[in-house]
Scaffold this active site. Structure first.
Site, PDB file in Angstrom:
ATOM      1  N   HIS A  31      11.380   1.495   0.349  1.00 57.73           N
ATOM      2  CA  HIS A  31      11.415   2.231   1.620  1.00 57.73           C
ATOM      3  C   HIS A  31       9.988   2.523   2.086  1.00 57.73           C
ATOM      4  O   HIS A  31       9.361   3.484   1.630  1.00 57.73           O
ATOM      5  CB  HIS A  31      12.215   3.522   1.389  1.00 57.73           C
ATOM      6  CG  HIS A  31      12.372   4.400   2.592  1.00 57.73           C
ATOM      7  ND1 HIS A  31      13.256   5.449   2.607  1.00 57.73           N
ATOM      8  CD2 HIS A  31      11.777   4.423   3.809  1.00 57.73           C
ATOM      9  CE1 HIS A  31      13.190   6.062   3.770  1.00 57.73           C
ATOM     10  NE2 HIS A  31      12.293   5.468   4.519  1.00 57.73           N
ATOM     11  N   GLU A  80      18.563  12.663   5.642  1.00 55.71           N
ATOM     12  CA  GLU A  80      17.171  13.118   5.504  1.00 55.71           C
ATOM     13  C   GLU A  80      17.103  14.493   6.178  1.00 55.71           C
ATOM     14  O   GLU A  80      17.015  15.515   5.494  1.00 55.71           O
ATOM     15  CB  GLU A  80      16.210  12.127   6.185  1.00 55.71           C
ATOM     16  CG  GLU A  80      14.744  12.535   6.115  1.00 55.71           C
ATOM     17  CD  GLU A  80      13.819  11.645   6.974  1.00 55.71           C
ATOM     18  OE1 GLU A  80      14.306  10.959   7.878  1.00 55.71           O
ATOM     19  OE2 GLU A  80      12.590  11.693   6.725  1.00 55.71           O
ATOM     20  N   HIS A 104      18.750   5.022   7.383  1.00 63.25           N
ATOM     21  CA  HIS A 104      18.319   6.367   7.024  1.00 63.25           C
ATOM     22  C   HIS A 104      19.517   7.294   7.255  1.00 63.25           C
ATOM     23  O   HIS A 104      20.152   7.228   8.316  1.00 63.25           O
ATOM     24  CB  HIS A 104      17.181   6.842   7.927  1.00 63.25           C
ATOM     25  CG  HIS A 104      15.838   6.244   7.613  1.00 63.25           C
ATOM     26  ND1 HIS A 104      15.622   4.904   7.525  1.00 63.25           N
ATOM     27  CD2 HIS A 104      14.634   6.843   7.377  1.00 63.25           C
ATOM     28  CE1 HIS A 104      14.336   4.687   7.251  1.00 63.25           C
ATOM     29  NE2 HIS A 104      13.714   5.853   7.149  1.00 63.25           N
TER      30      HIS A 104
HETATM   31  N1  ADE Z   1      10.315   6.372  10.826  1.00 64.60           N
HETATM   32  C1  ADE Z   1       9.222   6.386  10.063  1.00 64.60           C
HETATM   33  N2  ADE Z   1       9.368   7.280   9.078  1.00 64.60           N
HETATM   34  C2  ADE Z   1      10.592   7.833   9.215  1.00 64.60           C
HETATM   35  C3  ADE Z   1      11.329   8.804   8.509  1.00 64.60           C
HETATM   36  N3  ADE Z   1      10.852   9.428   7.447  1.00 64.60           N
HETATM   37  N4  ADE Z   1      12.548   9.125   8.954  1.00 64.60           N
HETATM   38  C4  ADE Z   1      13.055   8.537  10.033  1.00 64.60           C
HETATM   39  N5  ADE Z   1      12.406   7.615  10.731  1.00 64.60           N
HETATM   40  C5  ADE Z   1      11.186   7.253  10.327  1.00 64.60           C
HETATM   41 ZN    ZN Z   2      11.811   6.186   6.345  1.00 63.86          ZN
END
Ligand code: ADE
Ligand code: ZN
Length: 324
Positions: A14, A197, A194
């Protein structure tokens, strides 16, 4: 332990290549392309890298990449990171890139792809580094735009290892991209996203159910749902966890509060990556050392995390066997 971690052949699943743009290179490219930056020195740029959340980071991330205009800029960006990562003992990188962020600025897809693919080829031939390519879509942009870019990328489909989904997660649920991911599946492309998060555990479930993803990037908020944890465990879905990113973006207050040990204790398939190393305080080695210090992990834990990453890396079976 630091020596062990430096020598451990590390696999990064990632990494946003645009997030590997160090301020030094940003200034050099700004000068080369006659672009004005809102900073006068490298130190001033570094001082600005304090974020309250994902959106605060994304604003600077998109601003930073405005210096990337020509094929050689994308080549320099990628080679700069590949060499640095190799120096830290990284042997494989699955690289996200954000075509829409460049198309919006009038940089053609062909320019982005030519620069990145040239760097990939040279790294694979000369650096003993394998590189996976993940074309990511910006989830805060319309799904129709993503679908259009996916079609536009037809000449490159065979060079892609997967499509991904990134950018502002909150209020941009995976479901919004169902048609894009359906089309990618029809094309035989692997899907990752993603999820969990900043967004809720529900988005992880949705990414698995609706987008049929093979990987969850981040996923740390899965712990808010027993059902989602059970799903991830039973299917051994890999999570690409980015510890220093989570601290920088205030997903957690302190690395010692990070859910990584809990994720491991739950039997999940965890891996460690750097996400955007130029913005979050360091690359793969720094992330590994920080985890060793925060969690007191021994060598066996890091070997297991690395094995997890090797099994899931976008590369050939032969390369995987070589790395195991
Ligand atoms: N684009 C770059 N880094 C990211 C992240 N941590 N979360 C979502 N989009 C991203
Ligand atoms: Zn990312």
């Amino acid at each position: 332990m630091q020596e062990f971690l430096r020598n451990l052949p590390k696999v990064e699943l990632h990494l946003h290549i645009e997030g590997s743009l160090e301020p030094e290179l940003m200034f050099a490219l700004a000068q080369r392309n006659g672009i004005e930056l809102p900073y006068t020195t490298v130190q001033e740029a570094k001082d600005a890298y304090h974020f309250n959340d994902l959106q605060g980071f994304l604003n600077l991330y998109f601003q930073g990449m405005s210096v990337l205009r020509n094929e050689e800029d994308f080549y320099d960006l990628a080679m700069d990171y590949f060499k640095r990562a190799r120096g830290e003992g990284v042997v494989h990188i699955d690289m996200h890139f954000d075509p829409q962020a460049h198309l919006q600025r009038g940089v053609p897809l062909e320019v982005v792809m030519a620069g990145l693919l040239k760097a990939k080829q040279e790294a694979e031939e000369g650096l003993d580094l394998s590189i996976g390519m993940i074309m990511a879509f910006l989830r805060d942009r319309p799904a129709e735009e993503a679908l259009h870019v996916l079609e536009q990328a037809a000449p490159y489909w065979k060079m892609l290892d997967a499509i991904g989904l990134d950018s502002a997660e909150q209020n941009n649920p995976p479901e919004k991209f169902v048609e894009v991911f359906k089309r990618a599946k029809q094309l035989g492309l692997v899907r990752v996203a993603h999820a969990g998060e900043e967004g809720p555990a529900e988005y992880i479930k949705e990414a698995l159910d609706v987008l049929d993803v093979q990987r969850i990037d981040h996923g740390v908020r899965c712990l808010e749902s027993d059902e989602v944890v059970e799903r991830l465990r039973s299917q051994q879905v890999v999570l690409t966890v980015c510890p220093l990113s989570n601290v920088s973006l205030k997903v957690v207050e302190d690395l010692r509060d990070h859910p990584l040990p809990k994720l491991l204790a739950e039997g999940l398939k965890v891996t460690i990556s750097s996400d955007d190393p130029a913005y979050f305080g360091g690359g793969m080695l720094t992330n590994h050392i920080a985890c060793a210090e925060a969690f007191g992990w021994d060598e066996a834990v890091f070997r297991q995390l690395t094995r997890n990453a090797i099994e899931e890396a976008f590369t050939t079976q032969q390369r995987r066997e070589e790395l195991l």
